[in-house]
Design an enzyme around this catalytic site. Structure first.
Site, short mmCIF file in Angstrom:
data_model
loop_
_atom_site.label_atom_id
_atom_site.label_comp_id
_atom_site.label_asym_id
_atom_site.label_seq_id
_atom_site.Cartn_x
_atom_site.Cartn_y
_atom_site.Cartn_z
N ILE A 143 4.21 -2.44 -10.08
CA ILE A 143 5.43 -1.61 -9.44
C ILE A 143 5.06 -1.00 -7.43
CG2 ILE A 143 6.92 -1.38 -11.34
CD1 ILE A 143 5.52 1.39 -10.65
N ASP A 144 5.40 -1.43 -6.57
CA ASP A 144 5.72 -1.19 -5.40
C ASP A 144 4.78 0.31 -5.39
OD1 ASP A 144 6.70 -3.72 -4.85
OD2 ASP A 144 7.99 -2.63 -3.52
#
Length: 313
Positions: A143-144
């Site tokens: 995930i970012d």
């Protein structure tokens, strides 16, 4: 040089594009990021062969041309153990599930070798599968940096293989919570639009006809006039998928510095949280399902929106 480091790419519809520009795009995928200067170095050192005796960065590509690129073995790398707080939601001998805070990078990368979630896990003495590579041990999805929430990492090679297979088959459950700009009138919907690198900006992704298939489902949880609170479910897991898809349909995420408007809600990074993660245990096949509430910064925004009714007008 091993065979699995060789990539063969074919020009489709980029007639007249410079070779170095086209190769930089063609070699990108969800796991590999390569810069134009790196491609130029490969060309200068003979690691790229094609339809001409000598290929140059300035050559113009023609549809149907085939190029072979040999990617040299990376330098040896060992993840540094660091004392970084890690919120472990679940752990056994095969997997570890963590709740990543906003602002923390998942794994080391070029120019960012320390201070990541993986460094923190190694610092806790957790051994991760090496199948993801030296900089990505145990990492089967990401995930970012500025997205918070749940992700699973593999501790064993068996877990890495079987979790990766579940991601390929889209059998993993991933539900996100997001605050977006705009009053989204449809209660539910599906965004089916392919995503690839933005040819105008290498740091961005974009909906592109030549991109990879990407499907996102959304459901409205609450409306606040100029903002909408959503639950999103991913079928695929392309880079920046939710951020790109929501901007594409005209409802960018609040706080998104790349795909959103400059004037937005007070939050550092996009208002996006990976709230639910479900998968089959790689050893026992038991169904594991985890849910974590949105972090304090998003709860604060929701409180502001509820109190104001139409915050930011």
């Amino acid at each position: 040089m091993t065979e699995d480091k060789k990539q063969i790419v074919t020009v489709q519809d980029d007639d007249g594009t410079r070779l170095d520009v086209w190769l930089t795009e063609a070699l990108q995928d969800d796991d590999v990021e390569i810069s134009r200067s790196q491609v130029q170095t490969l060309l200068q050192n003979g690691f790229v062969t094609g339809p001409r005796d000598r290929v140059k960065a300035s050559d113009k590509v023609v549809p149907g041309e085939v190029y072979t690129v040999v990617l040299p073995e990376p330098e040896p790398f060992e993840v540094a153990a660091e004392d970084i707080p890690v919120d472990i939601v679940y752990e056994d001998e095969h997997v570890v599930v963590v709740n990543k805070p906003r602002g923390l990078v998942v794994h080391p990368g070029a120019g960012n070798l320390t201070g990541t979630l993986v460094n923190g896990l190694v610092g806790k003495g957790i051994r991760l599968s090496r199948l993801g590579g030296a900089m990505r041990p145990g990492v089967v999805h990401r995930i970012d940096k500025d997205t918070s929430g749940l992700l699973v990492l593999a501790k064993t090679d068996l877990a890495y293989h079987r979790l990766s297979e579940q991601f390929r088959e889209h059998s993993i459950t991933r539900l996100y919570r997001a605050i977006v700009h705009g009053n989204l009138q449809h209660d539910t919907g599906i965004i089916d639009a392919p995503i690839g690198r933005d040819p105008q900006n290498r740091q961005r992704m974009a909906v592109r006809e030549a991109g990879k298939s990407a499907v996102s489902h959304f459901r409205v949880l609450e409306r606040f006039g100029k903002y909408t609170y959503l639950e999103l479910r991913l079928e695929t897991g392309r880079t920046h998928q939710i951020r790109v898809h929501m901007a594409y349909i005209g409802f960018p995420l609040a706080g998104d510095p790349v795909y959103g408007p400059r004037h937005t809600l007070p939050i550092k990074g996009q208002a996006l949280h990976a709230a639910t993660l479900g998968f089959a245990h790689p050893d026992t096949a038991e169904s594991l399902f985890f849910t974590i509430e949105v972090p304090e910064d998003m709860r604060r925004l929701l409180g502001l929106l509820e109190a104001a009714g139409n915050f930011g007008t």
